[in-house]
Design a protein around this motif. Structure first.
Motif, PDB file in Angstrom:
ATOM      1  N   ALA A 198       3.939  -6.119  10.593  1.00 20.07           N
ATOM      2  CA  ALA A 198       2.941  -5.586   9.667  1.00 20.07           C
ATOM      3  C   ALA A 198       3.566  -5.274   8.317  1.00 20.07           C
ATOM      4  CB  ALA A 198       2.299  -4.335  10.257  1.00 20.07           C
ATOM      5  N   GLU A 210       5.728  -5.172  16.251  1.00 20.22           N
ATOM      6  CA  GLU A 210       4.433  -5.188  15.576  1.00 20.22           C
ATOM      7  C   GLU A 210       4.517  -4.448  14.236  1.00 20.22           C
ATOM      8  OE1 GLU A 210       1.790  -3.516  18.467  1.00 20.22           O
ATOM      9  OE2 GLU A 210       1.758  -5.340  19.679  1.00 20.22           O
ATOM     10  N   GLN A 211       5.227  -3.320  14.218  1.00 17.73           N
ATOM     11  CA  GLN A 211       5.381  -2.569  12.970  1.00 17.73           C
ATOM     12  C   GLN A 211       6.141  -3.391  11.939  1.00 17.73           C
ATOM     13  OE1 GLN A 211       7.350   1.031  14.124  1.00 17.73           O
ATOM     14  NE2 GLN A 211       5.480   2.008  14.901  1.00 17.73           N
ATOM     15  N   GLN A 271       4.115  -8.539   6.405  1.00 17.41           N
ATOM     16  CA  GLN A 271       2.880  -9.169   5.946  1.00 17.41           C
ATOM     17  C   GLN A 271       2.281  -8.449   4.742  1.00 17.41           C
ATOM     18  OE1 GLN A 271       0.329  -9.470   9.353  1.00 17.41           O
ATOM     19  NE2 GLN A 271       1.380 -11.269  10.159  1.00 17.41           N
ATOM     20  N   CYS A 272       2.370  -7.141   4.708  1.00 19.05           N
ATOM     21  CA  CYS A 272       1.792  -6.430   3.559  1.00 19.05           C
ATOM     22  C   CYS A 272       2.909  -5.798   2.731  1.00 19.05           C
ATOM     23  CB  CYS A 272       0.750  -5.407   3.993  1.00 19.05           C
ATOM     24  SG  CYS A 272       1.230  -4.321   5.319  1.00 19.05           S
TER      25      CYS A 272
END
Length: 133
Positions: free
Chosen positions: A27, A23-24, A30-31
């Protein structure tokens, strides 16, 4: 880690850590900011992720070893005092215990064996064949 419970607990912890890292990493991708920082972060995350995967593979290896040991122990215990007799014709409503007892007394010349000496006696199939014990 010698017990299966310890292995399962460690596996659950590794799975949670694995999901958190994924998940990290998702993330961060994505950003993403400047490309140079993103590549460095992804490289570090990849190293961390690789270590996690190797830890999980080691855990799975331990699980397989532990399960193999347990299964082997169970199989060994079931074979300890088992005799398997083959070649008996199957009859309707037969008494396996009497059939085996007669064979042991007469064919193997062991007249001291009694019905109480036989703990369990039944027909069973294995690979489509019928075996008696």
């Amino acid at each position: 880690m010698s017990t299966l419970d310890d292995i399962q607990s460690a596996q659950k912890n590794l799975e949670e850590c694995f999901l958190k890292k994924m998940e990290q990493l998702e993330a961060q991708i994505q950003c993403a900011g400047p490309a140079k920082d993103t590549v460095a972060k992804i490289r570090d995350e990849f190293r961390s992720f690789r270590e996690l995967i190797f830890g999980m593979l080691g855990l799975l290896r331990k699980q397989i070893t532990e399960c193999s040991r347990v299964v082997d122990g169970l199989e060994t215990r079931t074979r300890r005092k088992a005799l398997i007799f083959t070649g008996f014709a199957e009859a309707e409503k037969e008494d396996c215990r009497a059939l085996v007892l007669d064979t042991v007394r007469n064919k193997l010349a062991l007249p001291d064996i009694t019905a109480s000496s036989i703990k369990q006696c039944h027909r069973w199939t294995y690979f489509g064949k019928i075996y008696e014990c």
